[in-house]
Write a protein that holds these residues in place. Structure first.
Motif, PDB file in Angstrom:
ATOM      1  N   UNK A 102     -29.565  92.421   6.694  1.00 44.94           N
ATOM      2  CA  UNK A 102     -29.797  92.585   5.260  1.00 44.94           C
ATOM      3  C   UNK A 102     -30.088  94.048   4.914  1.00 44.94           C
ATOM      4  N   UNK A 103     -30.882  94.695   5.736  1.00 48.91           N
ATOM      5  CA  UNK A 103     -31.255  96.092   5.503  1.00 48.91           C
ATOM      6  C   UNK A 103     -30.023  97.004   5.568  1.00 48.91           C
ATOM      7  N   UNK A 104     -29.124  96.705   6.509  1.00 47.42           N
ATOM      8  CA  UNK A 104     -27.903  97.489   6.634  1.00 47.42           C
ATOM      9  C   UNK A 104     -27.044  97.356   5.384  1.00 47.42           C
ATOM     10  N   UNK A 167     -26.438  81.484   9.096  1.00 48.49           N
ATOM     11  CA  UNK A 167     -27.166  82.750   8.955  1.00 48.49           C
ATOM     12  C   UNK A 167     -26.320  83.786   8.220  1.00 48.49           C
ATOM     13  N   UNK A 168     -25.143  84.077   8.761  1.00 50.85           N
ATOM     14  CA  UNK A 168     -24.349  85.162   8.192  1.00 50.85           C
ATOM     15  C   UNK A 168     -23.651  84.765   6.896  1.00 50.85           C
ATOM     16  N   UNK A 173     -23.455  85.487   0.983  1.00 49.38           N
ATOM     17  CA  UNK A 173     -23.532  84.932  -0.366  1.00 49.38           C
ATOM     18  C   UNK A 173     -24.699  85.548  -1.151  1.00 49.38           C
ATOM     19  N   UNK A 174     -25.798  85.777  -0.456  1.00 48.19           N
ATOM     20  CA  UNK A 174     -26.982  86.325  -1.118  1.00 48.19           C
ATOM     21  C   UNK A 174     -26.774  87.778  -1.537  1.00 48.19           C
ATOM     22  N   UNK A 175     -25.925  88.506  -0.829  1.00 48.21           N
ATOM     23  CA  UNK A 175     -25.778  89.938  -1.081  1.00 48.21           C
ATOM     24  C   UNK A 175     -24.462  90.304  -1.771  1.00 48.21           C
ATOM     25  N   UNK A 176     -23.596  89.325  -2.014  1.00 50.22           N
ATOM     26  CA  UNK A 176     -22.273  89.639  -2.552  1.00 50.22           C
ATOM     27  C   UNK A 176     -22.361  90.310  -3.921  1.00 50.22           C
ATOM     28  N   UNK A 187     -34.738  93.035   1.168  1.00 47.58           N
ATOM     29  CA  UNK A 187     -34.414  92.619   2.528  1.00 47.58           C
ATOM     30  C   UNK A 187     -35.547  91.866   3.218  1.00 47.58           C
ATOM     31  N   UNK A 188     -36.792  92.253   2.972  1.00 52.04           N
ATOM     32  CA  UNK A 188     -37.930  91.609   3.630  1.00 52.04           C
ATOM     33  C   UNK A 188     -38.119  90.171   3.142  1.00 52.04           C
ATOM     34  N   UNK A 189     -38.169  90.004   1.828  1.00 56.55           N
ATOM     35  CA  UNK A 189     -38.363  88.664   1.278  1.00 56.55           C
ATOM     36  C   UNK A 189     -37.195  87.750   1.606  1.00 56.55           C
TER      37      UNK A 189
END
Length: 204
Positions: A102-104, A167-168, A173-176, A187-189
């Motif tokens: 997520x951080x990347x 996972x991926x 989907x969460x970051x699209x 990224x943490x939450x």
């Protein structure tokens, strides 16, 4: 050492430096302009070479992109292994892998877009070194789940491929929307939420 051997070594070092300069320039231009709008002459200018020199080391612009992403993946994998060596516990290790992914995406949206939109969708993707590196990348997560199963912490009757896809797929989907330039995410939450969802289905 003979003069001939010395000349060979100097040329080899010079070639490695030239390739590194071109790749660093390409990474910068690709980040700023994407793939389609990244002109080779600008990459060459930034690398302080003539445009024709790029074709001495790379077949074309796509080959240059593949090598840039390949180098990026190799550096990430080396760092992941170093960091994981100091993290204990299935949850902590799994959480780290999800958080780092997520951080990347959060920190390198341009490179991630290049990977997702131009490399992974290409017909030749499975023949590239990046394909193998991506499998190594996701295998780190599966190895953590396997360790949890062997330690008796997690169920052993769940498909590891399904866990990987959960996972991926969830991360993508969460970051699209973020990769499209719409909004942001923490990224943490997000890592905490995903790891708890995954582990709630895997815990014995």
């Amino acid at each position: 050492m003979s003069n001939r051997t010395s000349r060979r070594q100097v040329f080899r070092l010079s070639r490695e430096r030239r390739v590194a300069d071109i790749m660093a320039a390409a990474r910068s231009v690709f980040r700023e302009k994407g793939y389609e709008d990244a002109p080779l002459f600008e990459i060459a200018e930034l690398a302080n070479v003539v445009e024709g020199s790029i074709y001495r080391y790379f077949e074309n612009k796509r080959d240059l992109l593949v090598k840039v992403i390949e180098d990026w993946y190799e550096s990430m994998l080396a760092d992941y292994d170093q960091q994981l060596a100091g993290i204990k516990g299935t949850r902590n290790r799994l959480r780290y892998m999800i958080w780092r992914h997520l951080k990347t995406i959060h920190d390198e949206p341009a490179l991630c877009n290049l990977m997702f939109q131009y490399l992974r969708t290409g017909k030749d993707y499975s023949q590239t070194a990046v394909y193998g590196l991506n499998r190594q990348y996701t295998r780190r997560t599966l190895d953590i789940v396997k360790e949890g199963i062997e330690a008796g912490e997690l169920r052993g009757d769940v498909s590891l491929r399904l866990v990987r896809d959960m996972v991926y797929g969830c991360v993508e989907h969460r970051t699209w929307a973020y990769l499209r330039g719409e909004g942001s995410f923490d990224p943490d939450l997000t890592a905490d939420a995903i790891v708890e969802l995954v582990l709630s289905g895997l815990r014995r």
